[in-house]
Design a protein around this motif. Structure first.
Motif, PDB file in Angstrom:
ATOM      1  N   SER A  52       0.861  -1.184   0.000  1.00  0.00           N
ATOM      2  CA  SER A  52       0.000   0.000   0.000  1.00  0.00           C
ATOM      3  C   SER A  52       0.898   1.234   0.000  1.00  0.00           C
ATOM      4  O   SER A  52       1.776   1.388   0.855  1.00  0.00           O
ATOM      5  N   ASN A 102       0.697   5.263   0.171  1.00  0.00           N
ATOM      6  CA  ASN A 102      -0.255   6.293   0.585  1.00  0.00           C
ATOM      7  C   ASN A 102       0.277   7.691   0.295  1.00  0.00           C
ATOM      8  O   ASN A 102       1.451   7.981   0.538  1.00  0.00           O
ATOM      9  N   GLU A 153      -4.976   9.128  -0.335  1.00  0.00           N
ATOM     10  CA  GLU A 153      -5.132   8.089  -1.348  1.00  0.00           C
ATOM     11  C   GLU A 153      -4.195   6.935  -1.023  1.00  0.00           C
ATOM     12  O   GLU A 153      -3.010   7.139  -0.764  1.00  0.00           O
ATOM     13  N   VAL A 156      -2.996   3.445  -2.775  1.00  0.00           N
ATOM     14  CA  VAL A 156      -2.941   2.603  -3.964  1.00  0.00           C
ATOM     15  C   VAL A 156      -2.287   1.284  -3.565  1.00  0.00           C
ATOM     16  O   VAL A 156      -1.203   1.268  -2.980  1.00  0.00           O
ATOM     17  N   VAL A 157      -2.967   0.171  -3.880  1.00  0.00           N
ATOM     18  CA  VAL A 157      -2.511  -1.140  -3.447  1.00  0.00           C
ATOM     19  C   VAL A 157      -2.043  -1.937  -4.658  1.00  0.00           C
ATOM     20  O   VAL A 157      -2.715  -1.961  -5.700  1.00  0.00           O
ATOM     21  N   THR A 209      -6.802   0.677  -7.298  1.00  0.00           N
ATOM     22  CA  THR A 209      -7.102   2.029  -6.846  1.00  0.00           C
ATOM     23  C   THR A 209      -8.555   2.082  -6.400  1.00  0.00           C
ATOM     24  O   THR A 209      -9.317   1.110  -6.559  1.00  0.00           O
ATOM     25  N   PRO A 216      -7.498  -0.175  -0.886  1.00  0.00           N
ATOM     26  CA  PRO A 216      -7.351   1.065  -1.672  1.00  0.00           C
ATOM     27  C   PRO A 216      -8.508   2.003  -1.382  1.00  0.00           C
ATOM     28  O   PRO A 216      -9.659   1.580  -1.248  1.00  0.00           O
ATOM     29  N   ARG A 223      -9.661   6.555  -1.596  1.00  0.00           N
ATOM     30  CA  ARG A 223      -9.298   7.938  -1.899  1.00  0.00           C
ATOM     31  C   ARG A 223     -10.441   8.838  -1.434  1.00  0.00           C
ATOM     32  O   ARG A 223     -11.612   8.567  -1.703  1.00  0.00           O
TER      33      ARG A 223
END
Length: 831
Positions: free
Chosen positions: A446, A448, A489, A491-492, A504, A527, A529
């Motif tokens: 992950s 961030n 946010e 994102v993985v 995402t 994930p 956002r």
């Protein structure tokens, strides 16, 4: 130079010097000099001058519960930072699992225990030479060339601002001098300690004076990593501070200051302390999991000080800034401008599974803070019937954080449920279980991105009206505006022999639907956002009525209505019921609303040889900002929200005595009863966690039942707040005997605190037992030379600074031990 300061300079250069008291008042100056010459804890003397109310006053005349510790006391007792200083301040608690994850509490209040969240505010204001420090992490620097530290207990919102609901810490460094002076200090000790400090000050002309201060410290670590052979908890610090004083005339001066501090201490590690039963199935608790991997910690006695952490450890931080302070005596009043810019750069690396297994191989949140502030104050001069302080304050802050977390090859088996395990089987007995397959989580990452922007503006005023001799009525009011915005946010991604994707907030549903990603993966690192926003106006105020019973007896009563600013959650939000989105209703948290009542008495007697100050207080907070769970089943994330109500009450005292010129003694204490009075949706303690989640109000099993049913949340109303000892004491003194042209002296400083909870929800596994610490020093000094040996933690007391639990409800409890016994020799020389 700020516009405000430049305006002051232009006006002063065209106007005659107004009449009024000189700033270099010889009485005040001699009081400050006397303070520096006094040993520890003689800060109750009425001759000590403080600026607790943004003007110079005698400490005993100020109707505030406060402690004042002089620079010489700080140097001689080895209180080189706030963490060490707290042992002589019973009402102060400082906790730090690393500099970013630090909290200062006064009387049990200040910040949620153990929580790191860029979007929330502190409740204890921290000030360096009148400059507000916007993040507690940026207050963890070592003290260099300090004149005094003032600790103000209770809400200080009228004069100090929005986030001082619990109190304020006001640090004043030594100012440039027109009399040449130089001081050097060298300390050597065990663990290869080397510490060197130097300061020099003097005139550049009859209008300009300069002061330069610096320090370097190096010490080897107190904890051994048996895997790498490296010592952890090393000390590596460098500090520099420069100040330039321009005294335009007797009524106008400017001080330009800059400071820089670098720390790289290889801390702060937590490791095996004990194991407690949870409600996970036995095969999923620590003992069975460790056995499945053939793993054992290097020692089950945490005070062997051995660990085998397999991730990198780093706590590098750089702190610095610049300020310009202008003072213009206008005769009836003094106008002060404080302009500042500061930064904090945090570069960490952590082992967040707290073991030598590759569960979480990377966990770090590098962060950079920038802040600018401008304060203008107008304070009346003289001792008339009506005195006032009026002002305006502007503050802008940005924080940028780049987080990353990576799961390792042991993560699947350690973190995931084993799936369809046949009756009687244990561990990963079936090939269909996700937990059996390391590839499910191995390499899951992950990344961030966290941004925070905060703008604040305030107008404030404080009056001191004396309708009759001895009676003071002191109302205060502050209007504050806050505007906060953030971005989060996560994102993985995962890239291994079986899985290869980037998830995402936009494509997570599709990845789950087509089987590219698994729910096990995206429930472990989700994930998401979102962009939270918050803005609000607040009015806070207080009123104090004090009465001078006699020259040496002062009584006061205070009511304060204060607040801690609302915040935004920037550590990720809880998942919603679909496990593919987040609960956006939890983005923001409301301000804390504080009602505070206090009565106090400040006294001196026996020809001012004895000072005894005491205060009793009652504080209630509505919408207390705390870590909670939401009401959904299978929530894996805590977040910040408002608990219903918290109540803190207690009393405290400061006693200082000087029976003779050769002996001084002190005895300080605090009783603090701090409880959640309404907290119905709190996170459950570890012994009630990890089982099958039940709906709110559903049936559950007793604590520690393997495979039992766990509540979605717990009602901890009536239970104690974390980190707070009901009783805290400090005591000590110094005895001196003339020898030659100086004095031989023996000093002792002791402290004791009763047991306290080290978990947001009290747990049977995370109580830290009561402990006492003792420090001694023996030396010889005269006015220009001081040579002394010292021992800290004389009896090598084994104690924890904090305890916490491993995520995943495995039952592993990890601890951060306090320093063992240290000793050394210090030599300081003044010229």
């Amino acid at each position: 130079m700020s516009l405000a300061s430049l305006s002051l300079l232009l006006l002063a250069s065209t106007a005659p010097a107004p009449a009024g008291a000189l700033r270099d008042d010889p009485v005040a100056a001699s009081a400050k000099d006397e303070q520096q010459a006094r040993p520890a804890q003689e800060s109750g003397s009425g001759e000590i001058v403080v600026t607790a109310r943004r003007r110079e006053e005698k400490a005993q005349d100020v109707p505030i519960a406060m402690s004042v510790i002089g620079g010489s006391t700080i140097e001689q007792t080895g209180a080189t930072n706030l963490n060490r200083l707290q042992t002589s301040l019973p009402a102060v608690q400082f906790y730090s699992s690393n500099p970013r994850n630090s909290a200062i509490n006064i009387r049990g209040l200040g910040a949620p225990f153990g929580l790191t969240n860029d979007g929330i505010e502190q409740g204890v204001g921290f000030y360096l030479d009148q400059v507000y420090i916007g993040r507690i992490g940026a207050s963890t620097f070592d003290f260099v060339d300090i004149e005094r530290v003032e600790v103000l207990r209770g809400p200080q919102g009228t004069l100090y601002g929005k986030n001082t609901t619990a109190g304020a810490i006001n640090i004043t460094t030594r100012a440039p001098s027109f009399t040449p002076e130089t001081k050097v200090e060298l300390s050597l000790g065990n663990y290869d300690l080397i510490s060197a400090k130097a300061s020099v000050s003097g005139p550049l002309s009859d209008k300009l004076a300069i002061r330069i201060s610096s320090a370097v410290t190096s010490r080897e670590g107190t904890i051994e990593n048996v895997r790498t052979g490296e010592d952890l908890h090393k000390q590596r610090t460098s500090s520099f501070r420069g100040q330039l004083l321009w005294k335009v005339n007797d009524d106008l001066d400017f001080t330009l200051a800059g400071d820089w501090n670098l720390q790289n201490p290889l801390c702060c590690v937590q490791y095996y302390a004990r194991v407690g039963a949870t409600q996970r199935p036995l095969s999923r608790q620590y003992a069975a999991l460790a056995a499945a991997f053939g793993y054992a910690p290097p020692s089950t006695d945490p005070f062997d000080r051995k660990t085998d952490l397999d991730a990198q450890i780093k706590s590098r931080q750089e702190i610095g800034g610049a300020s310009l302070v202008a003072n213009w005596n206008l005769g009836p009043a003094t106008l002060t401008s404080v302009t500042a810019w500061r930064y904090w750069d945090w570069q960490p690396k952590n082992d967040r599974d707290f073991t030598g297994l590759p569960i979480t191989t990377i966990s770090q949140n590098p962060s950079q803070q920038r802040q600018v502030s401008q304060e203008l104050r107008l304070s009346s001069n003289g001792d008339g019937r009506l005195n006032y302080t009026l002002g305006a304050f502007f503050f802008h802050q940005t924080i940028n954080t780049q987080g990353s977390q990576v799961q390792g090859s042991a993560a699947s088996r350690w973190l995931l449920n084993p799936g369809n395990v046949p009756p009687g089987a244990t561990g990963c007995a079936t090939a269909t279980a996700a937990a059996c397959n390391p590839l499910v989580l191995n390499g899951l990452t992950s990344t961030n991105t966290i941004n925070f922007d905060n703008t604040s503006f305030a107008l404030f005023g404080k009056l001191n009206w004396q309708p009759v001799d001895g009676l003071h009525i002191q109302p205060g009011l502050r209007l504050n505006y806050d505007k906060k915005s953030g971005f989060y946010e996560a994102v993985v991604s995962i890239h291994n022999a079986r899985y290869n994707y980037v998830a995402t907030a936009d494509n997570v549903a599709a990845l789950l639907a087509n089987g590219t990603a698994t729910a096990d993966q995206l429930n472990t690192l989700a994930p998401q956002r979102y962009s939270p926003r918050f803005s609000d106006w607040n009015v806070s105020g207080d009123i104090t009525v004090s009465y001078d019973v006699s020259r040496d007896v002062h009584a006061y009563a205070t009511y304060a209505r204060s607040f801690k600013s609302g915040g935004i959650n920037l550590s990720g939000l809880p998942l919603n019921s679909t496990s593919t989105g987040v609960d956006l209703s939890t983005q923001t948290v409301k301000p804390e609303k504080v009602d505070h009542f206090e009565i106090g008495l400040k006294t001196q007697f026996l020809d001012r040889r004895v000072t005894f100050n005491t205060a009793a207080f009652w504080t209630e907070i509505k919408d207390y900002q705390a870590t909670v769970n939401n009401n959904a089943i299978n929530v894996i994330r805590g977040y910040l929200a408002n608990a219903g109500k918290v109540r803190v009450r207690g009393f405290e005292w400061d006693l200082a005595a000087r029976p003779s010129q050769r002996l001084n003694l002190y005895f300080n204490g605090a009783y603090t009863d701090a409880k959640y009075t309404d907290f119905k949706n709190a996170p459950c303690p570890p012994e009630l966690s990890g089982g099958t989640a039940t709906a709110p109000g559903g049936a559950t099993d007793p604590a520690g039942t393997p495979g039992g049913r766990s509540p979605a949340f717990c009602d901890i109303s009536g239970q104690v707040l974390p980190g707070i000892s009901k009783w805290s004491l400090s005591w000590g003194g110094e005895v001196r005997q003339p020898v030659g042209d100086g004095n031989v002296y023996l000093g002792y400083d002791g402290s004791w605190r009763s047991r306290f909870s080290s978990n947001p929800s009290p747990s049977a596994y995370t109580w830290i037992d009561a402990y006492s610490l003792s420090n001694v020093r023996l030396g010889w000094r005269r006015s220009d030379l001081n040579i002394y040996g010292w021992v800290r933690n004389v009896f090598d007391k084994r104690y924890f600074e904090l305890l916490s639990v491993q995520s995943g409800s495995t039952g592993l409890v990890v601890g951060q031990p306090g320093d063992p016994r240290t000793y050394g020799l210090t030599i300081s020389k003044s010229f």
